[in-house]
Write an enzyme that holds these catalytic residues in place. Structure first.
Site, PDB file in Angstrom:
ATOM      1  N   PHE A   7       0.816  -1.219   0.000  1.00  0.00           N
ATOM      2  CA  PHE A   7       0.000   0.000   0.000  1.00  0.00           C
ATOM      3  C   PHE A   7       0.852   1.272   0.000  1.00  0.00           C
ATOM      4  O   PHE A   7       0.707   2.142   0.864  1.00  0.00           O
ATOM      5  CB  PHE A   7      -0.960   0.017   1.194  1.00  0.00           C
ATOM      6  CG  PHE A   7      -1.928  -1.134   1.219  1.00  0.00           C
ATOM      7  CD1 PHE A   7      -2.707  -1.422   0.112  1.00  0.00           C
ATOM      8  CD2 PHE A   7      -2.049  -1.933   2.340  1.00  0.00           C
ATOM      9  CE1 PHE A   7      -3.603  -2.480   0.126  1.00  0.00           C
ATOM     10  CE2 PHE A   7      -2.938  -2.998   2.367  1.00  0.00           C
ATOM     11  CZ  PHE A   7      -3.718  -3.269   1.257  1.00  0.00           C
ATOM     12  N   ARG A 119     -34.842  18.302  -5.980  1.00  0.00           N
ATOM     13  CA  ARG A 119     -35.695  17.123  -5.888  1.00  0.00           C
ATOM     14  C   ARG A 119     -37.057  17.479  -5.273  1.00  0.00           C
ATOM     15  O   ARG A 119     -37.125  18.046  -4.176  1.00  0.00           O
ATOM     16  CB  ARG A 119     -34.998  16.061  -5.029  1.00  0.00           C
ATOM     17  CG  ARG A 119     -35.839  14.843  -4.691  1.00  0.00           C
ATOM     18  CD  ARG A 119     -36.145  14.003  -5.895  1.00  0.00           C
ATOM     19  NE  ARG A 119     -36.665  12.695  -5.493  1.00  0.00           N
ATOM     20  CZ  ARG A 119     -37.404  11.924  -6.277  1.00  0.00           C
ATOM     21  NH1 ARG A 119     -37.709  12.320  -7.509  1.00  0.00           N
ATOM     22  NH2 ARG A 119     -37.818  10.760  -5.842  1.00  0.00           N
ATOM     23  N   GLN A 187     -27.952   9.378   2.068  1.00  0.00           N
ATOM     24  CA  GLN A 187     -29.320   9.189   2.567  1.00  0.00           C
ATOM     25  C   GLN A 187     -30.257  10.258   1.995  1.00  0.00           C
ATOM     26  O   GLN A 187     -31.391   9.964   1.624  1.00  0.00           O
ATOM     27  CB  GLN A 187     -29.322   9.250   4.096  1.00  0.00           C
ATOM     28  CG  GLN A 187     -30.589   8.720   4.747  1.00  0.00           C
ATOM     29  CD  GLN A 187     -30.690   7.202   4.679  1.00  0.00           C
ATOM     30  OE1 GLN A 187     -29.727   6.526   4.318  1.00  0.00           O
ATOM     31  NE2 GLN A 187     -31.854   6.665   4.993  1.00  0.00           N
ATOM     32  N   ILE A 188     -29.781  11.487   1.912  1.00  0.00           N
ATOM     33  CA  ILE A 188     -30.585  12.565   1.333  1.00  0.00           C
ATOM     34  C   ILE A 188     -30.892  12.279  -0.134  1.00  0.00           C
ATOM     35  O   ILE A 188     -31.999  12.541  -0.619  1.00  0.00           O
ATOM     36  CB  ILE A 188     -29.853  13.916   1.485  1.00  0.00           C
ATOM     37  CG1 ILE A 188     -29.813  14.333   2.963  1.00  0.00           C
ATOM     38  CG2 ILE A 188     -30.520  15.004   0.638  1.00  0.00           C
ATOM     39  CD1 ILE A 188     -28.955  15.552   3.240  1.00  0.00           C
ATOM     40  N   GLY A 190     -31.238   9.426  -1.410  1.00  0.00           N
ATOM     41  CA  GLY A 190     -32.105   8.256  -1.538  1.00  0.00           C
ATOM     42  C   GLY A 190     -31.536   7.233  -2.504  1.00  0.00           C
ATOM     43  O   GLY A 190     -30.320   7.037  -2.584  1.00  0.00           O
ATOM     44  N   GLU A 214      -2.426   7.344   7.147  1.00  0.00           N
ATOM     45  CA  GLU A 214      -1.745   8.346   7.987  1.00  0.00           C
ATOM     46  C   GLU A 214      -2.141   8.178   9.458  1.00  0.00           C
ATOM     47  O   GLU A 214      -2.177   9.137  10.228  1.00  0.00           O
ATOM     48  CB  GLU A 214      -2.068   9.764   7.500  1.00  0.00           C
ATOM     49  CG  GLU A 214      -0.982  10.785   7.791  1.00  0.00           C
ATOM     50  CD  GLU A 214       0.283  10.561   6.971  1.00  0.00           C
ATOM     51  OE1 GLU A 214       1.354  10.987   7.415  1.00  0.00           O
ATOM     52  OE2 GLU A 214       0.201   9.952   5.888  1.00  0.00           O
ATOM     53  N   THR A 216      -4.801   5.367  11.765  1.00  0.00           N
ATOM     54  CA  THR A 216      -6.241   5.147  11.885  1.00  0.00           C
ATOM     55  C   THR A 216      -6.849   6.058  12.954  1.00  0.00           C
ATOM     56  O   THR A 216      -6.137   6.656  13.764  1.00  0.00           O
ATOM     57  CB  THR A 216      -6.535   3.687  12.270  1.00  0.00           C
ATOM     58  OG1 THR A 216      -5.977   3.441  13.576  1.00  0.00           O
ATOM     59  CG2 THR A 216      -5.936   2.714  11.262  1.00  0.00           C
TER      60      THR A 216
END
Length: 231
Positions: A7, A119, A187-188, A190, A214, A216
Site C-alpha cells: 500500500f 428534488r 441518505q438525502i 435516496g 496516515e 487510523t
C-alpha cells in the site's frame, strides 16, 4: 536493502522513494535510517497496482527490495535519524489528510444542498422538509468545526510550535466527519445516491480511507489521550 512495503501511496508513479531501513539493530531508538532510492535502481521492484474501493486516482502498489544496493550519498540526513525523520512528517501529514477529508465533507454538503433544492416530493422540494434541514444543519456544523481544528493545527505548525495533539484531533474529527457527511448525503439522495448518476457515491467511497491512512482513528485517539496524560 531487502524488504517490502504494501500500500505505497503513489507508488505506481513515483520516481524517487524514501526507504526506512534498519541499519543498526543494536541501538534502540536509532536503528532506522532513511535512503532515497530511485525507482529504476536494480533490486527495486513494484508490484501490481491495487484495485481500490475509492481514491482511484491514487496509484497504490507494493514495493519490493531484493538486494538493492544504494550508495552512501543516498542516505537522507544522518545514519540513525530515521525515526526522528518519520515522526517529524506525521504531524504535517495528518493535517494534510484532515484537509483532504474536509474537502470531501464540503463536497458532500454542497451536493446534498443542490439535490435537496432540485428534488421534489409530495409537491415541494425536499429541502423544505424538517428532516432534510436537520441533516444539512448537522453536516454544516461538523464541517465548520473540522475546518477550525485544521486551521488551528496548521497555525501551530506555521509557528513551529508543538502540534502533535492538535493535528491528531484535526485528522480524527475531519475524517470521521467526512464519513458521516457522505453517509448522510447519500441518505438525502435516496436511491439515486446508490447509483453513479450523482457524485455522492464517489464521495462515500473516497471518505472511508481518511479514517485509515496516515494513522487510523484509533491511533489518533491514542495520540490524543497520551498527550493529555503528560499534563
Amino acid at each position: 536493502l531487502n524488504g517490502s512495503k504494501i500500500f505505497v501511496t503513489n507508488g505506481g508513479v513515483s520516481g524517487l522513494n524514501l526507504i526506512f531501513a534498519i541499519t543498526n539493530p543494536s541501538e534502540r531508538g536509532r536503528e532506522y535510517s532513511v535512503f532515497i532510492v530511485e525507482s529504476e535502481r536494480e533490486g527495486l521492484e513494484k508490484g501490481a497496482q491495487e484495485k481500490l474501493m475509492g481514491m482511484r486516482g491514487n496509484p497504490v502498489c507494493p514495493i519490493i527490495l531484493n538486494d538493492c544496493r544504494v550508495p552512501r550519498e543516498n542516505l537522507l540526513g544522518e545514519e540513525g535519524q530515521g525515526m526522528k525523520i518519520a515522526l517529524s512528517t506525521l504531524d504535517g501529514g495528518r493535517i494534510g489528510i484532515g484537509a483532504q477529508a474536509l474537502g470531501i465533507g464540503q463536497a458532500c454538503l454542497e451536493a446534498s444542498i443542490k439535490y435537496a433544492q432540485e428534488r421534489y416530493q409530495f409537491g415541494k422540494r425536499i429541502a423544505e422538509f424538517g428532516a432534510i434541514q436537520g441533516f444539512l444543519a448537522d453536516m454544516a456544523t461538523r464541517i465548520e468545526a473540522a475546518r477550525l481544528l485544521i486551521f488551528r493545527a496548521s497555525q501551530l505548525r506555521d509557528q513551529k510550535k508543538p502540534h502533535s495533539r492538535e493535528s491528531a484531533m484535526a485528522k480524527l474529527f475531519a475524517s470521521e466527519t467526512a464519513v458521516e457527511a457522505a453517509r448522510i448525503g447519500l441518505q438525502i439522495h435516496g436511491g439515486y445516491g446508490y447509483t453513479k448518476a450523482y457524485p455522492i457515491e464517489r464521495y462515500y467511497r473516497d471518505a472511508k480511507v481518511c479514517e485509515i491512512y496516515e494513522g487510523t482513528s484509533e491511533v489518533q485517539r491514542i495520540v490524543i489521550a497520551r498527550s493529555l496524560m503528560k499534563k
